[in-house]
Design an enzyme around this catalytic site. Structure first.
Site, PDB file in Angstrom:
ATOM      1  N   SER A 135       0.849  -1.195   0.000  1.00  0.00           N
ATOM      2  CA  SER A 135       0.000   0.000   0.000  1.00  0.00           C
ATOM      3  C   SER A 135       0.881   1.241   0.000  1.00  0.00           C
ATOM      4  O   SER A 135       1.864   1.305   0.740  1.00  0.00           O
ATOM      5  CB  SER A 135      -0.859   0.057   1.261  1.00  0.00           C
ATOM      6  OG  SER A 135      -1.546  -1.148   1.452  1.00  0.00           O
ATOM      7  N   CYS A 313      -7.697  -1.714   7.037  1.00  0.00           N
ATOM      8  CA  CYS A 313      -6.470  -2.154   6.366  1.00  0.00           C
ATOM      9  C   CYS A 313      -5.496  -2.765   7.365  1.00  0.00           C
ATOM     10  O   CYS A 313      -5.360  -2.290   8.490  1.00  0.00           O
ATOM     11  CB  CYS A 313      -5.815  -0.979   5.646  1.00  0.00           C
ATOM     12  SG  CYS A 313      -4.510  -1.475   4.511  1.00  0.00           S
TER      13      CYS A 313
HETATM   14  P1  FAD Z   1       7.506 -14.259   1.365  1.00  0.00           P
HETATM   15  O1  FAD Z   1       8.913 -14.624   1.195  1.00  0.00           O
HETATM   16  O2  FAD Z   1       6.644 -14.184   0.160  1.00  0.00           O
HETATM   17  O3  FAD Z   1       6.869 -15.211   2.426  1.00  0.00           O
HETATM   18  C1  FAD Z   1       5.506 -15.236   2.603  1.00  0.00           C
HETATM   19  C2  FAD Z   1       5.081 -16.653   2.745  1.00  0.00           C
HETATM   20  O4  FAD Z   1       5.687 -17.197   3.903  1.00  0.00           O
HETATM   21  C3  FAD Z   1       3.600 -16.827   2.952  1.00  0.00           C
HETATM   22  O5  FAD Z   1       2.926 -16.896   1.723  1.00  0.00           O
HETATM   23  C4  FAD Z   1       3.551 -18.109   3.717  1.00  0.00           C
HETATM   24  O6  FAD Z   1       3.591 -19.187   2.836  1.00  0.00           O
HETATM   25  C5  FAD Z   1       4.809 -18.103   4.508  1.00  0.00           C
HETATM   26  N1  FAD Z   1       4.593 -17.669   5.878  1.00  0.00           N
HETATM   27  C6  FAD Z   1       4.327 -16.430   6.317  1.00  0.00           C
HETATM   28  N2  FAD Z   1       4.200 -16.397   7.636  1.00  0.00           N
HETATM   29  C7  FAD Z   1       4.382 -17.657   8.054  1.00  0.00           C
HETATM   30  C8  FAD Z   1       4.368 -18.268   9.316  1.00  0.00           C
HETATM   31  N3  FAD Z   1       4.139 -17.582  10.425  1.00  0.00           N
HETATM   32  N4  FAD Z   1       4.604 -19.607   9.373  1.00  0.00           N
HETATM   33  C9  FAD Z   1       4.825 -20.318   8.276  1.00  0.00           C
HETATM   34  N5  FAD Z   1       4.856 -19.786   7.047  1.00  0.00           N
HETATM   35  C10 FAD Z   1       4.639 -18.481   6.936  1.00  0.00           C
HETATM   36  N6  FAD Z   1       3.074  -5.516   3.591  1.00  0.00           N
HETATM   37  C11 FAD Z   1       3.659  -4.484   4.247  1.00  0.00           C
HETATM   38  O7  FAD Z   1       4.635  -4.658   4.988  1.00  0.00           O
HETATM   39  N7  FAD Z   1       3.207  -3.187   4.065  1.00  0.00           N
HETATM   40  C12 FAD Z   1       2.158  -2.900   3.255  1.00  0.00           C
HETATM   41  O8  FAD Z   1       1.768  -1.732   3.128  1.00  0.00           O
HETATM   42  C13 FAD Z   1       1.537  -3.979   2.562  1.00  0.00           C
HETATM   43  N8  FAD Z   1       0.504  -3.742   1.744  1.00  0.00           N
HETATM   44  C14 FAD Z   1      -0.089  -4.773   1.088  1.00  0.00           C
HETATM   45  C15 FAD Z   1      -1.164  -4.490   0.244  1.00  0.00           C
HETATM   46  C16 FAD Z   1      -1.804  -5.518  -0.417  1.00  0.00           C
HETATM   47  C17 FAD Z   1      -2.975  -5.182  -1.318  1.00  0.00           C
HETATM   48  C18 FAD Z   1      -1.358  -6.854  -0.236  1.00  0.00           C
HETATM   49  C19 FAD Z   1      -2.050  -7.985  -0.949  1.00  0.00           C
HETATM   50  C20 FAD Z   1      -0.305  -7.136   0.582  1.00  0.00           C
HETATM   51  C21 FAD Z   1       0.363  -6.099   1.253  1.00  0.00           C
HETATM   52  N9  FAD Z   1       1.460  -6.345   2.082  1.00  0.00           N
HETATM   53  C22 FAD Z   1       2.039  -5.289   2.756  1.00  0.00           C
HETATM   54  C23 FAD Z   1       2.051  -7.704   2.230  1.00  0.00           C
HETATM   55  C24 FAD Z   1       3.165  -7.896   1.175  1.00  0.00           C
HETATM   56  O9  FAD Z   1       2.607  -7.939  -0.119  1.00  0.00           O
HETATM   57  C25 FAD Z   1       3.947  -9.200   1.360  1.00  0.00           C
HETATM   58  O10 FAD Z   1       3.031 -10.264   1.379  1.00  0.00           O
HETATM   59  C26 FAD Z   1       4.780  -9.244   2.619  1.00  0.00           C
HETATM   60  O11 FAD Z   1       5.740  -8.196   2.624  1.00  0.00           O
HETATM   61  C27 FAD Z   1       5.538 -10.586   2.707  1.00  0.00           C
HETATM   62  O12 FAD Z   1       6.258 -10.757   1.552  1.00  0.00           O
HETATM   63  P2  FAD Z   1       7.719 -11.437   1.572  1.00  0.00           P
HETATM   64  O13 FAD Z   1       8.199 -11.544   0.181  1.00  0.00           O
HETATM   65  O14 FAD Z   1       8.586 -10.754   2.557  1.00  0.00           O
HETATM   66  O15 FAD Z   1       7.396 -12.859   2.171  1.00  0.00           O
END
Ligand code: FAD
Ligand code: A2P
Length: 355
Positions: A135, A313
């Site tokens: 966001s 949100c």
């Molecule tokens: P990834 O490497 O993609 O890991 C995520 C995956 O890890 C998950 O799909 C799940 O499979 C696994 N996982 C997660 N938690 C656990 C757990 N406790 N135990 C086991 N497995 C787990 N994020 C923000 O920080 N700020 C924002 O403003 C924001 N806005 C968003 C707006 C929208 C519309 C959406 C859809 C998401 C938003 N997000 C926001 C979330 C962001 O998109 C990511 O999903 C988040 O940062 C995690 O991504 P990553 O690549 O770090 O994690």
């Protein structure tokens, strides 16, 4: 089509006669109902109806979407990246700003939209990483008011698995990134969380953690002095922010919000639920839904006003809790929340973006 504020103004002006007409009809209807009710000597407490926000259909047609797609993303550069947390906070949450000035076309956006970030590197299968959405936390004018930056509020995802700490790919990439580094950006996307155009709208905001990002943009648009000069939008409704954080040190943009509250006491209200420092009435962690219950009367009085919008949100997990709180608050007023909520949604007054 490139988005411009002029388009919005022209679009808005063109619809004034329609809006006035609709308002007139709605007002006449309400007046006649009040008249009926008074003549029957019954108390005038109309149940809230989900009257359509007057300009909903026309308001957002010129909002830009997908200017940059994943196959050909915009390459922005990092302007700054700093922690939003105070000493003693849990986890890691950063405010990150990207320069958009080299864009052709320029990546323009409005408050309430999101952008995609494609992290550098490849996944476990050697394929480029997929984009993650974030966001937007800045107004369309950006934090430096140049109209050529975009800011995010990012929490680093970390969890334990088989005794090991796993770092989220994109959130870790973003929290570690340094000024000057290049970043692949897509979007903007999303029309769910846009603000209404009416300067006298009421905006109730329910945020947990980084769910504050769009709210920070709304509140800057409403109350930041330079932003107000730039945007020619004199907000005069009521803005009520419910913010959920685990500790006081985790409250994001807290100083700004306190300042808006002291400068605009008639228009801004700021209610915090600090889950690990405060208890709810049952002795459990204080969540924003507990604050919603405490303030149910006033919230529902505001909802009776067709100019009131509600924005949720942050954590997906908060949705059932908020729903439950709204249900019991509504019940106390003789209103059926499961009927009202879809009406509010249909009228474009109930906005949810959880993840
Ligand atoms: P990834 O490497 O993609 O890991 C995520 C995956 O890890 C998950 O799909 C799940 O499979 C696994 N996982 C997660 N938690 C656990 C757990 N406790 N135990 C086991 N497995 C787990 N994020 C923000 O920080 N700020 C924002 O403003 C924001 N806005 C968003 C707006 C929208 C519309 C959406 C859809 C998401 C938003 N997000 C926001 C979330 C962001 O998109 C990511 O999903 C988040 O940062 C995690 O991504 P990553 O690549 O770090 O994690
Ligand atoms: P807690 O973690 O103490 O249970 P952050 O993203 O910075 O961790 O903040 C999220 C906030 O939302 C925390 O205060 C967290 O409380 C709270 N929270 C967690 N689960 C829910 C839920 N189901 N409903 C509402 N708030 C929640």
């Amino acid at each position: 089509m490139a988005y411009s504020e002029t388009n919005v103004v022209i679009g808005g002006l063109a619809h004034i006669p329609v809006v006035i007409g609709v308002f007139g009809l709605v007002q006449a209807f309400i007046q006649s109902k009040i008249g009926e009710s008074q003549s029957k000597n019954t108390p005038v407490t109309p149940a809230p109806t989900a009257t359509k926000s007057p300009s909903r259909k026309t308001a957002h047609s010129d909002v830009p979407v997908n200017t940059y797609k994943p196959r050909d993303p915009f390459i922005g550069s990092v302007v700054e990246n700093y922690s939003l947390l105070k000493e003693g906070a849990i986890g890691r949450v950063n405010h990150i700003t990207f320069d958009l000035s080299k864009g052709n076309p320029l990546l323009q956006y409005v408050e309430g939209q999101s952008i995609g970030i494609i992290p550098a590197g490849v996944d476990g299968n050697g394929k480029p990483h997929k984009l993650r959405l974030y966001s937007i936390a800045s107004t369309r004018h950006g934090d430096n008011f140049s109209g050529k930056t975009v800011s995010l509020c990012v929490r680093q995802l970390q969890y334990e698995k088989d005794g090991k700490t796993i770092d989220g790919v994109c959130s870790t990439y973003l929290c570690n990134i340094s000024p000057g580094e290049k970043v692949k950006i897509t979007g903007p996307v999303g029309k769910e969380m846009l603000l209404p155009k009416e300067e006298d709208a009421n905006i109730i905001m329910l945020a947990t953690g980084t769910g504050i990002a769009p709210m920070r943009a709304y509140l800057r648009r409403m109350f930041d002095p330079t932003e107000r000069e730039k945007n020619n939008w004199e907000f005069r409704g009521k803005a009520w922010l419910f913010m959920g954080a685990p500790k006081s040190a985790n409250l994001l943009y807290d100083e700004d919000f306190k300042q808006y509250e002291s400068q605009f006491p008639e228009n801004m209200r700021y209610t915090k639920a600090i889950s690990r420092e405060q208890n709810n009435s049952k002795g459990g962690r204080m969540y924003i839904q507990d604050r919603v219950l405490e303030n149910a009367q006033e919230i529902f009085s505001l909802i009776e006003d067709p100019k009131t919008h509600i924005y949720l949100c942050g954590l997906k997990g908060m949705e059932p809790g908020i729903d439950e709180a709204m249900s019991s608050a509504a019940k106390a007023k003789g209103i059926n929340w499961s009927e009202l909520r879809p009406q509010l949604k249909k009228a474009g007054r109930w906005h949810v973006e959880t993840y």
